[in-house]
Design a protein around this motif. Structure first.
Motif, PDB file in Angstrom:
ATOM      1  N   THR A  83       0.826  -1.209   0.000  1.00 29.28           N
ATOM      2  CA  THR A  83       0.000   0.000   0.000  1.00 29.28           C
ATOM      3  C   THR A  83       0.860   1.260   0.000  1.00 29.28           C
ATOM      4  N   ALA A  88      -1.023   5.125  -2.360  1.00 26.04           N
ATOM      5  CA  ALA A  88      -2.425   5.225  -1.964  1.00 26.04           C
ATOM      6  C   ALA A  88      -2.834   6.676  -1.717  1.00 26.04           C
ATOM      7  N   ARG A  89      -4.102   6.982  -1.994  1.00 27.96           N
ATOM      8  CA  ARG A  89      -4.657   8.310  -1.745  1.00 27.96           C
ATOM      9  C   ARG A  89      -5.010   8.446  -0.260  1.00 27.96           C
ATOM     10  N   ASP A  92      -7.963   6.473   0.783  1.00 28.03           N
ATOM     11  CA  ASP A  92      -7.827   5.014   0.848  1.00 28.03           C
ATOM     12  C   ASP A  92      -7.493   4.512   2.256  1.00 28.03           C
ATOM     13  N   LEU A 134     -14.193   2.626   0.150  1.00 26.10           N
ATOM     14  CA  LEU A 134     -13.715   3.640  -0.784  1.00 26.10           C
ATOM     15  C   LEU A 134     -14.861   4.540  -1.254  1.00 26.10           C
ATOM     16  N   TYR A 143     -10.552   6.358  -8.186  1.00 25.87           N
ATOM     17  CA  TYR A 143     -11.258   5.241  -7.542  1.00 25.87           C
ATOM     18  C   TYR A 143     -10.870   3.889  -8.153  1.00 25.87           C
ATOM     19  N   SER A 146      -7.350   2.794  -7.135  1.00 20.81           N
ATOM     20  CA  SER A 146      -7.274   2.395  -5.732  1.00 20.81           C
ATOM     21  C   SER A 146      -7.991   1.068  -5.489  1.00 20.81           C
TER      22      SER A 146
END
Length: 329
Positions: A83, A88-89, A92, A134, A143, A146
């Motif tokens: 991750t 990752a955002r 997330d 999410l 989206y 992720s």
């Protein structure tokens, strides 16, 4: 969950450490005239292998509980590494935290002996849970990346790796000189031996790098290394199978004559493990290439992170389990 280990298990562990001693001596000899940087790296790698062998030995001595705890820790650390690697955002984070819980529950199902629930929990549960967590963040930008990345990671590093622990509760792997632990050791020994000898043979006979398999993803993978590793485990599998498993005692789906049984099944298993291990390795290499990192982390000196050690197992474990179910049916 913890029972007294079979006496033969101590001999198996002794054989593993004896092999490490022999390998360590060979490495010290080979590194006598090596450059200082190379020598430090190879010796750090050697120390890591001793550490991993110790962890695995403690795990198998504790039986199903020990192996489940060992692989739970490996999957959770690998989840942490992956991750971080794929960027990752902030949206997330909740899904990533939930991933740890999903992985723990997955291994808990093995510990409790629930094969049927294990087979569907992580593939279906993570698909739904990660998507929901999410979606409630109400951010469509990124989206798909992720959702796909997280699901990919948890299925390989959680579900794929956990098939090694599944050997502890499968009817097909319940018998043998060491019980289920022997099947686990058979898988791990062949997987790691294939990894090691692919690298060794590749360096010895593929140094010219003319016969590259997949140069963009993994420029060090050569056909010499691939077939060299496969040849080693093909020879090794029939030797260790009677000591660890009952593989080779069955007629199998082809109704093999008794004279062929000790060889055919172990050799087929070795070939499948070698091929699956190769694709498991380059599967993770592709992620590292895209992320621009050489190793998944610096947790294991000389060998990278946990992903770098379980990458082959993400595919060898499920391939071996389903081969075993098919062969023993």
């Amino acid at each position: 969950m913890i029972t007294a280990p079979e006496p033969a298990l101590y001999w198996s562990i002794f054989a593993i450490f004896a092999s490490l001693v022999a390998g360590s001596i060979s490495r010290f000899i080979a590194l006598r005239n090596a450059e200082e940087k190379v020598r430090r790296q190879r010796l750090a790698s050697l120390r890591t292998w001793w550490m991993l062998a110790t962890f695995i030995s403690v795990g198998v001595l504790a039986g199903r509980l020990g192996i489940c705890l060992l692989l739970t820790a490996a999957s959770c650390i690998a989840w942490f590494e992956i991750t971080r690697m794929f960027g990752a955002r902030s949206e997330d984070r909740l899904a990533i935290r939930a991933g740890y819980g999903l992985i723990v529950i997955n291994y808990l199902l093995i510990l409790l002996g629930s094969i049927s629930l294990f087979s569907v929990f992580l593939p279906v549960g993570s698909l739904i849970a990660l998507a929901v967590l999410l979606l409630i963040k109400d951010e469509p930008q990124g989206y798909i990346r992720s959702a796909g990345g997280l699901l990919w990671g948890i299925l390989f590093l959680g579900y794929g790796v956990s098939h090694a622990a599944l050997l502890m509760i499968l009817p097909a792997s319940s018998a043998g000189p060491l019980g289920p632990v022997g099947w686990f050791l058979f898988l791990v020994i062949l997987t790691e031996t294939d990894d090691i000898f692919q690298a060794i043979v590749g360096r010895l006979f593929g140094a010219h790098k003319r016969h590259l398999i997949i140069p963009t993803i993994s420029p060090n993978k050569t056909w010499e290394g691939f077939f060299g590793g496969m040849m080693v485990v093909v020879v090794l599998a029939p030797v260790i199978a009677p000591w660890l498993t009952t593989l080779g005692q069955q007629a199998g789906p082809f109704g093999l004559p008794e004279a062929l049984r000790p060889f055919v099944a172990p050799v087929l298993a070795a070939i499948l493990i070698s091929i699956a291990g190769f694709f498991g390795d380059i599967n993770m290499s592709a992620i590292k290439r895209e992320s621009g990192v050489k190793d998944s982390s610096n947790l294991l000196p000389g060998t990278g992170g946990v992903i770098d050690r379980v990458d082959s197992l993400t595919m060898t474990a499920p391939v071996f389990v389903y081969f075993l179910i098919w062969w023993m049916a």
